[in-house]
Design an enzyme around this catalytic site. Structure first.
Site, mmCIF file in Angstrom:
data_model
loop_
_atom_site.group_PDB
_atom_site.id
_atom_site.type_symbol
_atom_site.label_atom_id
_atom_site.label_comp_id
_atom_site.label_asym_id
_atom_site.label_seq_id
_atom_site.Cartn_x
_atom_site.Cartn_y
_atom_site.Cartn_z
ATOM 1 C CB THR A 171 -0.895 -0.003 1.261
ATOM 2 O OG1 THR A 171 -1.454 1.275 1.455
ATOM 3 C CG2 THR A 171 -0.104 -0.347 2.513
ATOM 4 C CD GLU A 220 -3.475 3.202 4.244
ATOM 5 O OE1 GLU A 220 -3.390 3.213 5.475
ATOM 6 O OE2 GLU A 220 -4.488 2.846 3.631
HETATM 7 N N1 LIG Z 1 -7.939 -1.982 -0.480
HETATM 8 C C1 LIG Z 1 -7.035 -1.080 -0.811
HETATM 9 O O1 LIG Z 1 -7.378 0.069 -1.065
HETATM 10 C C2 LIG Z 1 -5.582 -1.465 -0.929
HETATM 11 C C3 LIG Z 1 -4.682 -0.535 -1.464
HETATM 12 C C4 LIG Z 1 -3.346 -0.902 -1.612
HETATM 13 C C5 LIG Z 1 -2.926 -2.171 -1.227
HETATM 14 N N2 LIG Z 1 -3.811 -3.041 -0.692
HETATM 15 C C6 LIG Z 1 -3.323 -4.367 -0.325
HETATM 16 O O2 LIG Z 1 -3.932 -5.294 -1.201
HETATM 17 C C7 LIG Z 1 -4.159 -6.524 -0.533
HETATM 18 C C8 LIG Z 1 -5.613 -6.911 -0.630
HETATM 19 O O3 LIG Z 1 -6.403 -5.883 -0.047
HETATM 20 P P1 LIG Z 1 -7.997 -6.006 -0.002
HETATM 21 O O4 LIG Z 1 -8.532 -4.637 0.155
HETATM 22 O O5 LIG Z 1 -8.465 -6.855 -1.116
HETATM 23 O O6 LIG Z 1 -8.178 -6.785 1.380
HETATM 24 P P2 LIG Z 1 -9.426 -7.592 1.941
HETATM 25 O O7 LIG Z 1 -9.424 -7.322 3.413
HETATM 26 O O8 LIG Z 1 -10.650 -7.322 1.174
HETATM 27 O O9 LIG Z 1 -9.037 -9.122 1.678
HETATM 28 C C9 LIG Z 1 -7.979 -9.757 2.332
HETATM 29 C C10 LIG Z 1 -8.103 -11.252 2.074
HETATM 30 O O10 LIG Z 1 -6.980 -11.893 2.726
HETATM 31 C C11 LIG Z 1 -7.479 -13.040 3.403
HETATM 32 N N3 LIG Z 1 -6.619 -13.333 4.550
HETATM 33 C C12 LIG Z 1 -6.447 -12.572 5.659
HETATM 34 N N4 LIG Z 1 -5.604 -13.186 6.515
HETATM 35 C C13 LIG Z 1 -5.208 -14.334 5.913
HETATM 36 C C14 LIG Z 1 -4.332 -15.394 6.282
HETATM 37 N N5 LIG Z 1 -3.686 -15.378 7.453
HETATM 38 N N6 LIG Z 1 -4.156 -16.415 5.415
HETATM 39 C C15 LIG Z 1 -4.815 -16.441 4.234
HETATM 40 N N7 LIG Z 1 -5.661 -15.472 3.832
HETATM 41 C C16 LIG Z 1 -5.859 -14.425 4.669
HETATM 42 C C17 LIG Z 1 -8.891 -12.672 3.846
HETATM 43 O O11 LIG Z 1 -9.667 -13.809 4.121
HETATM 44 C C18 LIG Z 1 -9.374 -11.866 2.653
HETATM 45 O O12 LIG Z 1 -9.982 -12.699 1.695
HETATM 46 C C19 LIG Z 1 -3.673 -6.321 0.906
HETATM 47 O O13 LIG Z 1 -2.383 -6.850 1.016
HETATM 48 C C20 LIG Z 1 -3.664 -4.821 1.081
HETATM 49 O O14 LIG Z 1 -2.706 -4.415 2.020
HETATM 50 C C21 LIG Z 1 -5.126 -2.726 -0.529
#
Ligand SMILES: NC(=O)c1ccc[n+]([C@@H]2O[C@H](COP(=O)([O-])OP(=O)(O)OC[C@H]3O[C@@H](n4cnc5c(N)ncnc54)[C@H](O)[C@@H]3O)[C@@H](O)[C@H]2O)c1
Length: 354
Positions: free
Chosen positions: A136, A138
């Site tokens: 991210t 962030e």
């Molecule tokens: N949403 C955003 O705006 C954003 C922006 C930049 C980066 N990211 C990054 O992108 C990635 C996905 O973000 P998102 O918004 O889709 O998140 P999300 O919270 O919607 O999904 C996360 C997924 O990871 C799974 N998960 C969590 N812990 C786990 C574990 N221990 N083992 C296996 N699976 C596990 C959850 O079940 C879920 O399906 C993250 O790494 C986040 O840091 C997100």
């Protein structure tokens, strides 16, 4: 990387991971293995459209479980890992950082170790293998009113969430320098679109508006974020996986900076047009200013010129269009979020660190 191989997607039942899985299955020839522990944030409906494909396989697995990850690698023999599994909600990280450290830091460490052992046993596969770590913007902390994050911006995370992601990024880069693991790191700005869990700003505002609740703006609402439509992020990740330089970092952004208040007002405008209130007044009347998030970063902005220049990627969905599509999706998929609303997150305020 060969045009055909197997991509292990971690977190593929989450918001961005499921968009990546859908793109990989529908738009490429890769086999896709989705490894997800199915936390509160996951829904398998988000990948239902591709689950019948013989190139799709689901593994209910926790990335902190080293044995389990090793067995998945050995049985599916992926040619790449796209690592998205994480705890992701800043407010929840303020209330309890435990799972954030466990999944984002320890989980990433275990995954790196599993891949290291997997590649040590297959030296010939190493040069074409990719471990793409999805992070991210962030991690860079808060920006002044001007300027933007670049690939070289020093890290300065300020929330438990961003600190745990920063720690993971450092581990991933250390495994490249120390063990020659073929990694790529991406840092993306705020995503929005279908299947985003109702706790995040945009779905939270859409759903609260429809429920007749107040639309809670943290502080003065002037916190600015760069918004990217999730399908654009999914395309970026696949391009980076296929053509990114090993060891490099790519910033991904939408060139769509908006304050939280602007985003919320825009959602109200779209809802006023697509689903007018029964009393014909604007949803903006539901906006309410509430206590700010502790340590709330004022501004993020991303300079994604490297990705645009070197890989030819461009964000294709302008914010105005993306937000209309997103509001329409939530209106048309009420069954998806109403069940989450009743079973997993009722809409209460999180993140005051009480
Ligand atoms: N949403 C955003 O705006 C954003 C922006 C930049 C980066 N990211 C990054 O992108 C990635 C996905 O973000 P998102 O918004 O889709 O998140 P999300 O919270 O919607 O999904 C996360 C997924 O990871 C799974 N998960 C969590 N812990 C786990 C574990 N221990 N083992 C296996 N699976 C596990 C959850 O079940 C879920 O399906 C993250 O790494 C986040 O840091 C997100």
């Amino acid at each position: 990387m060969d045009s055909v191989g197997t991509v292990l997607v971690t977190g593929g039942a989450g918001f961005i991971g499921s968009a990546v899985v859908r793109h990989l299955v529908r738009g490429t020839k890769y086999r896709v293995v989705n490894a997800d522990s199915l936390t509160y944030a996951a829904t398998l409906e988000s990948v239902a459209a591709v689950e019948e494909s013989d190139r799709y396989h689901f593994e209910h697995a926790d990335i902190t479980d080293l044995d389990r990850v090793q067995r998945i690698l050995e049985s599916h023999r992926p040619t790449a890992v796209l690592h998205l599994a994480a705890e992701t909600h800043v407010d929840r990280s303020i209330d309890d950082p435990t799972d954030f450290v466990q999944t984002n830091v320890v989980g990433t460490f275990r995954l790196l170790e599993a891949v290291r052992a997997y590649l040590r046993a297959r030296p010939d596969a190493r040069s074409s293998f990719r471990f793409c770590h999805v992070s991210t913007d962030e991690v860079f902390g808060a920006l002044a009113p001007t300027g933007a994050f670049e690939e070289t911006t020093p890290y300065a995370p300020r929330s438990p969430y961003s600190a745990s992601k920063a720690a993971a990024d450092h581990l991933v880069r250390a495994w490249y320098h120390t063990y020659d693991l073929p990694i790529i790191v991406t840092n993306c700005s705020n995503n929005y679109g279908p299947y985003q869990f109702p706790e995040k700003l945009i779905p939270h505002m859409i759903i609260s508006a429809l429920e007749g609740r107040s639309l809670p703006i943290y502080g003065d609402g002037e916190q600015a974020r760069d918004w990217l439509f999730v399908e654009d992020h999914a395309r970026a990740l696949i391009q980076i996986l296929e053509r990114g330089i090993v060891g490099d970092t790519y910033l991904v952004g939408g060139r769509s900076e908006r304050t939280n208040l602007e985003v919320t007002q825009r959602i109200c405008d779209v809802l006023d047009a697509q689903r007018p209130r029964s009393d014909s007044r604007s949803y903006k009347e539901q906006i309410a200013f509430v206590e700010d998030r502790p340590g709330h970063d004022r501004r993020y902005a991303v300079e994604c010129g490297k990705l645009e220049r070197e890989l030819g990627w461009r964000a294709e969905v302008p914010f105005e269009e993306g937000i209309e599509m997103t509001v329409r999706w939530y209106l048309e998929n009420e069954f998806w979020w109403t069940s989450l609303r009743s079973a997993r997150y009722g809409g209460d305020r999180l993140g005051l660190g009480a």
